[in-house]
Motif scaffolding. Structure first.
Motif, PDB file in Angstrom:
ATOM      1  N   LEU A 203      37.568 -38.710  38.192  1.00 23.20           N
ATOM      2  CA  LEU A 203      37.424 -39.881  37.323  1.00 23.20           C
ATOM      3  C   LEU A 203      36.129 -40.610  37.670  1.00 23.20           C
ATOM      4  O   LEU A 203      35.862 -40.924  38.825  1.00 23.20           O
ATOM      5  CB  LEU A 203      38.613 -40.819  37.504  1.00 23.20           C
ATOM      6  CG  LEU A 203      38.584 -42.116  36.692  1.00 23.20           C
ATOM      7  CD1 LEU A 203      38.676 -41.817  35.198  1.00 23.20           C
ATOM      8  CD2 LEU A 203      39.726 -43.040  37.125  1.00 23.20           C
ATOM      9  N   ILE A 204      35.308 -40.884  36.640  1.00 25.79           N
ATOM     10  CA  ILE A 204      34.038 -41.571  36.887  1.00 25.79           C
ATOM     11  C   ILE A 204      33.942 -42.917  36.167  1.00 25.79           C
ATOM     12  O   ILE A 204      33.153 -43.767  36.552  1.00 25.79           O
ATOM     13  CB  ILE A 204      32.836 -40.688  36.464  1.00 25.79           C
ATOM     14  CG1 ILE A 204      32.941 -40.313  34.985  1.00 25.79           C
ATOM     15  CG2 ILE A 204      32.735 -39.464  37.337  1.00 25.79           C
ATOM     16  CD1 ILE A 204      31.724 -39.587  34.467  1.00 25.79           C
TER      17      ILE A 204
ATOM     18  N   LYS B 257      40.469 -45.257  27.395  1.00 22.96           N
ATOM     19  CA  LYS B 257      39.586 -44.105  27.579  1.00 22.96           C
ATOM     20  C   LYS B 257      39.257 -43.910  29.056  1.00 22.96           C
ATOM     21  O   LYS B 257      38.987 -44.879  29.775  1.00 22.96           O
ATOM     22  CB  LYS B 257      38.281 -44.286  26.797  1.00 22.96           C
ATOM     23  CG  LYS B 257      38.480 -44.396  25.291  1.00 22.96           C
ATOM     24  CD  LYS B 257      37.148 -44.556  24.569  1.00 22.96           C
ATOM     25  CE  LYS B 257      37.361 -44.668  23.064  1.00 22.96           C
ATOM     26  NZ  LYS B 257      36.081 -44.811  22.342  1.00 22.96           N
ATOM     27  N   ARG B 258      39.238 -42.628  29.473  1.00 23.93           N
ATOM     28  CA  ARG B 258      38.872 -42.267  30.848  1.00 23.93           C
ATOM     29  C   ARG B 258      37.885 -41.108  30.803  1.00 23.93           C
ATOM     30  O   ARG B 258      38.162 -40.085  30.173  1.00 23.93           O
ATOM     31  CB  ARG B 258      40.104 -41.854  31.656  1.00 23.93           C
ATOM     32  CG  ARG B 258      41.221 -42.878  31.704  1.00 23.93           C
ATOM     33  CD  ARG B 258      42.430 -42.302  32.417  1.00 23.93           C
ATOM     34  NE  ARG B 258      43.588 -43.171  32.344  1.00 23.93           N
ATOM     35  CZ  ARG B 258      44.797 -42.830  32.775  1.00 23.93           C
ATOM     36  NH1 ARG B 258      44.984 -41.632  33.320  1.00 23.93           N
ATOM     37  NH2 ARG B 258      45.810 -43.687  32.666  1.00 23.93           N
ATOM     38  N   TRP B 259      36.757 -41.275  31.479  1.00 15.58           N
ATOM     39  CA  TRP B 259      35.767 -40.205  31.545  1.00 15.58           C
ATOM     40  C   TRP B 259      35.871 -39.480  32.884  1.00 15.58           C
ATOM     41  O   TRP B 259      35.985 -40.121  33.940  1.00 15.58           O
ATOM     42  CB  TRP B 259      34.352 -40.769  31.368  1.00 15.58           C
ATOM     43  CG  TRP B 259      33.974 -41.023  29.947  1.00 15.58           C
ATOM     44  CD1 TRP B 259      33.334 -40.177  29.091  1.00 15.58           C
ATOM     45  CD2 TRP B 259      34.225 -42.217  29.201  1.00 15.58           C
ATOM     46  NE1 TRP B 259      33.167 -40.761  27.850  1.00 15.58           N
ATOM     47  CE2 TRP B 259      33.701 -42.020  27.888  1.00 15.58           C
ATOM     48  CE3 TRP B 259      34.836 -43.440  29.498  1.00 15.58           C
ATOM     49  CZ2 TRP B 259      33.767 -42.983  26.904  1.00 15.58           C
ATOM     50  CZ3 TRP B 259      34.910 -44.407  28.510  1.00 15.58           C
ATOM     51  CH2 TRP B 259      34.379 -44.170  27.226  1.00 15.58           C
ATOM     52  N   TYR B 260      35.840 -38.169  32.809  1.00 14.71           N
ATOM     53  CA  TYR B 260      35.932 -37.329  34.013  1.00 14.71           C
ATOM     54  C   TYR B 260      34.762 -36.342  34.046  1.00 14.71           C
ATOM     55  O   TYR B 260      34.117 -36.094  33.025  1.00 14.71           O
ATOM     56  CB  TYR B 260      37.230 -36.514  34.015  1.00 14.71           C
ATOM     57  CG  TYR B 260      38.505 -37.319  34.078  1.00 14.71           C
ATOM     58  CD1 TYR B 260      39.165 -37.506  35.289  1.00 14.71           C
ATOM     59  CD2 TYR B 260      39.065 -37.872  32.927  1.00 14.71           C
ATOM     60  CE1 TYR B 260      40.358 -38.227  35.352  1.00 14.71           C
ATOM     61  CE2 TYR B 260      40.250 -38.601  32.978  1.00 14.71           C
ATOM     62  CZ  TYR B 260      40.889 -38.775  34.193  1.00 14.71           C
ATOM     63  OH  TYR B 260      42.058 -39.489  34.248  1.00 14.71           O
ATOM     64  N   GLU B 261      34.552 -35.755  35.230  1.00 14.47           N
ATOM     65  CA  GLU B 261      33.602 -34.649  35.393  1.00 14.47           C
ATOM     66  C   GLU B 261      34.283 -33.510  36.119  1.00 14.47           C
ATOM     67  O   GLU B 261      35.097 -33.738  37.026  1.00 14.47           O
ATOM     68  CB  GLU B 261      32.356 -35.095  36.165  1.00 14.47           C
ATOM     69  CG  GLU B 261      31.403 -35.935  35.351  1.00 14.47           C
ATOM     70  CD  GLU B 261      30.123 -36.262  36.097  1.00 14.47           C
ATOM     71  OE1 GLU B 261      29.145 -36.678  35.443  1.00 14.47           O
ATOM     72  OE2 GLU B 261      30.113 -36.116  37.342  1.00 14.47           O
ATOM     73  N   SER B 262      33.961 -32.282  35.711  1.00 18.92           N
ATOM     74  CA  SER B 262      34.567 -31.102  36.315  1.00 18.92           C
ATOM     75  C   SER B 262      33.556 -29.965  36.399  1.00 18.92           C
ATOM     76  O   SER B 262      33.092 -29.478  35.362  1.00 18.92           O
ATOM     77  CB  SER B 262      35.776 -30.643  35.491  1.00 18.92           C
ATOM     78  OG  SER B 262      36.153 -29.320  35.825  1.00 18.92           O
TER      79      SER B 262
END
Length: 278
Positions: A210-211, A225-230
């Motif tokens: 989670l960022i 809204k939730r922004w993630y990186e993978s």
């Protein structure tokens, strides 16, 4: 390619230089039986040193045309065989000392071929991204096996499973770039927030971080809204991110919609790959 050729030619010249002495030539190493009896035979003695030299020349020549990882794998195998042959030259051979030197000299050639082989090896994308399957980055076949029958098309599916009507409208390179669970259209009409969190975790990559997060009040309902990186998703959807020119490959957003008066009732889960899904 020119650097490869210069490197190979230098190696080739060094190999040819050591074949000049007569003692190194297998064609001169032939002896005949001197006894003129009925059992007279002609025997050709194979010089193990010359065999090793021939193998090294073959390795150097194959390196001149090597282009793919498979080509360089063959070159590396050829150099390894040349090294093994040189190492097997017996101590009573007139070229024993030279053979021992060549074992050391050929080693950088082997390592160079192995380096080229690894450098040209294509990256391998994981076959499945999600924890349980049926999520962002997965193939259509995974959704079919995990979420029931597909009532859509090869590029867009609709699945009904666990009272969740889910749409998967976009694919890139055979992998889903969005996942939408329209819970309000399902039999139950919603999921508890705990169930929605669990479902989302199973539809997104395990290494997601989670960022950023935010909420928007739209009157009758709230959009969270939730922004993630993978890194795993960046690898699986590399073609998608490169086509969209996204500066943050591997980024995706999860959107929960719920009624303002009932925040524990999640009406829809939307998951989109990309930095700017809206």
């Amino acid at each position: 390619m020119r650097n490869n050729q210069r490197f190979v030619l230098a190696v080739f010249a060094a190999i040819c230089f050591i074949t000049l002495p007569t003692s190194c030539r297998s064609t001169d190493a032939v002896t005949e039986s001197a006894s003129p009896t009925d059992e007279q035979t002609t025997t050709e003695t194979i010089d193990p040193f010359q065999v090793a030299v021939d193998q090294a020349m073959e390795a150097a020549e194959s390196a001149q045309t090597a282009e793919t990882t498979y080509d360089w794998e063959g070159v590396a195998m050829a150099w390894q065989e040349a090294i093994d042959l040189m190492a097997s030259v017996p101590a009573d051979n007139t070229n024993y000392s030279i053979a021992q030197q060549k074992v050391t000299e050929y080693q950088p050639n082997l390592e160079y071929a192995q380096t080229r082989q690894e450098a040209l090896r294509p990256p391998e994308a994981p076959e499945q991204v999600s924890l349980s399957g049926g999520g962002l980055g997965d193939q259509l076949a995974v959704f079919t096996s995990k979420l029931g029958s597909n009532a859509g098309t090869p590029t867009a599916g609709r699945f009904l499973n666990d009272s969740i009507l889910a749409d998967f409208p976009e694919y890139a390179g055979g992998r889903a770039t969005s996942v939408i669970a329209q819970l309000e259209l399902s039999q139950r009409g919603y999921l508890s927030k705990a169930d929605a969190e669990d479902r989302t975790a199973r539809m997104t990559p395990d290494d997601s971080v989670l960022i950023e997060s935010s909420s928007e009040d739209l009157g009758t309902f709230i959009s969270e809204k939730r922004w993630y990186e993978s890194p795993t998703l960046a690898n699986a959807l590399h073609s998608f991110y490169s086509q969209t020119g996204d500066p943050n490959p591997g980024r995706f957003v999860v959107i929960f919609d719920y009624e303002a008066q009932s925040p524990e009732r999640i009406l829809s889960i939307q998951i989109f790959a990309g930095s700017n899904p809206n």
